[in-house]
Design an enzyme around this catalytic site. Structure first.
Site, short mmCIF file in Angstrom:
data_model
loop_
_atom_site.label_atom_id
_atom_site.label_comp_id
_atom_site.label_asym_id
_atom_site.label_seq_id
_atom_site.Cartn_x
_atom_site.Cartn_y
_atom_site.Cartn_z
N ALA A 1 25.00 -15.78 40.37
CA ALA A 1 24.26 -15.11 39.30
C ALA A 1 22.77 -15.43 39.43
O ALA A 1 22.19 -15.29 40.51
CB ALA A 1 24.83 -15.49 37.93
N SER A 2 22.12 -15.94 38.36
CA SER A 2 20.66 -16.08 38.39
C SER A 2 20.16 -17.20 39.27
O SER A 2 18.93 -17.33 39.45
CB SER A 2 20.13 -16.24 36.97
OG SER A 2 20.20 -15.02 36.28
N MET A 3 21.03 -18.00 39.84
CA MET A 3 20.57 -18.93 40.88
C MET A 3 20.18 -18.18 42.15
O MET A 3 19.64 -18.76 43.09
CB MET A 3 21.64 -19.99 41.16
CG MET A 3 21.61 -21.11 40.11
SD MET A 3 22.95 -22.31 40.23
CE MET A 3 22.78 -22.91 41.91
#
Length: 422
Positions: free
Chosen positions: A105-107
């Site tokens: 995801a946002s990593m």
């Protein structure tokens, strides 16, 4: 090596049950990064904080708060801790393992941000470049109809005035326009999603506020235009291949078995369907777990990648130690230094600022965290998080398959505190 609680457990049945949930541990054996890219094994002292980390992970898994987790930590370039616990797939009883491939995801954002900065270091892109130089049709306007200049810097710092649908009320502009947050199976092309994003009014004049957003999806389109490659090709060429990070990809290989995702529910997290909607903020996050295998889905620079904890650790260690040749040391300093003044960073919380792609801790007391000032971090809504504390020489990556408990709340907070336990 087991935790103190496990070693002293009087209830043999409970002890055995916990042992079944633990699938791997490094304990007293460190993995020397010898420079952030080596896989060589080398002896290292037992890390004094390992038992505290074990306790947090076992408690989260055994309570059912987290279905499965893999956590890895490096201290001054040596891997001093690695633990996998719980289930990668609860229903089939498949245990989580240390090399589990998870949805990041946002990593994804820091990886794509570093890709853009690598282009800047090569003179192919500029921080102050207006987006219209590269995306001439991307011209979002303010509510009063004015068309402001948005720069690459605004994208990297989330000060462009863009948003996310899940951060808006259900009747918000992104919902009305059908903007994809990059997690769903929208069927849109990136160009069409950019058109929809540009049709929504900006929240503020670029540079005057901070708001978490699809900015890194837009940055992905800029990277593709600058390089003439697709975003996955550019990331692979500039970052992951040079660092030897083969698991960090936008589309999982067909034979890859990913950790099964779960969503927060009572009394225990529920297995995600496809699609899956999870209430979050003023509306909900819509997930499509199958998107990780869909090569026809547009590559989301904000949320689209998968990978292992070990490879992600190697990525952040490359940045912590000066860029490993993919970016310059002074660029690393810019990434990890607050770049937005006193603008509040709501998504990170009190005490945080924002650098060129990551949250940066300015005030540990305000944040109520034991990390040192200058630490940097981010997380992902599939249940992932990491942080780097340069003053401590410490990098920790925690990938879970539980949204959003693995990203925010009791588990990541307890993990941070345990990593500084005396």
């Amino acid at each position: 090596m087991e935790s103190t609680t496990l070693q002293n457990a009087a209830d043999t049945k409970e002890f055995s049950r916990r042992q079944l949930l633990v699938t791997a541990s490094v304990g007293g054996l460190g993995v020397a990064l010898a420079g952030p890219l080596s896989n060589a094994l080398a002896a290292a002292p037992t890390w004094s904080r390992a038992k505290a980390l074990d306790e947090v992970i076992f408690n989260a898994v055994n309570s059912g708060q987290i279905v499965g987790a893999t956590v890895i930590a490096a201290k001054n370039g040596d891997i001093v801790y690695q633990r996998a616990a719980g289930f990668a797939d609860r229903e089939s009883r498949r245990p989580m393992n240390e090399d589990e491939v998870c949805r990041l995801a946002s990593m994804t954002k820091p990886i794509v941000g570093v890709t853009a900065l690598a282009l800047i270091d090569r003179g192919q892109l500029g921080l102050e470049d207006p987006l219209t130089r590269w995306l001439p049709d991307f011209r979002p306007k303010l509510a009063d109809g004015r068309e402001p200049v948005i720069t690459v810097r605004h994208l990297l710092t989330h000060t462009a005035g863009l948003s996310y649908g899940f951060l808006e009320a259900p009747d918000g502009a992104y919902h009305r326009l059908g903007v994809s947050d990059g997690l769903d199976a929208s069927g849109l092309t990136l160009d069409e999603n950019l058109r929809r994003i540009a049709s929504a009014p900006l929240l503020f004049e670029p540079g005057t506020g901070w708001h978490y957003s699809v900015a890194i999806d837009v940055l992905g389109a800029v990277i593709a235009r600058v390089t003439g490659l697709t975003l996955p090709e550019a990331v692979r060429t500039l970052v992951t291949d040079p660092l030897g990070l083969s698991s960090l990809t936008f589309v999982a290989e067909p034979n890859t078995v990913l950790a099964t995702p779960y969503g927060d529910a009572s009394p225990h997290p529920g297995r995600m369907t496809d699609p899956f909607s999870l209430p979050f903020g003023p509306s909900a996050i819509v997930y499509s777990p199958a998107r990780a295998f869909d090569s026809s889905a547009f590559p989301s620079g904000g949320v689209g990648m998968v990978g292992t904890a070990r490879d992600y650790l190697r990525f952040v260690e490359a940045i912590r130690t000066g860029g490993a040749g993919i970016i310059h040391p002074d660029t690393v300093a810019a990434i990890t230094r607050n770049a937005i003044g006193d603008l509040p960073v709501a998504a990170a919380g009190p005490g945080f600022g924002w650098g060129l792609g990551v949250a940066v801790l300015k005030d540990p007391l305000a944040a109520k965290l034991p990390l040192r000032a200058g630490s940097w971090n981010w997380a992902g809504v599939y249940g992932t998080n990491f942080w780097v504390d340069p003053a401590e020489g410490l990098s920790v990556v925690a990938l879970t398959n539980t949204a959003v408990a693995g990203m925010s709340g009791d588990f990541p907070t307890a993990l941070r505190r345990a990593a500084y336990a005396d």
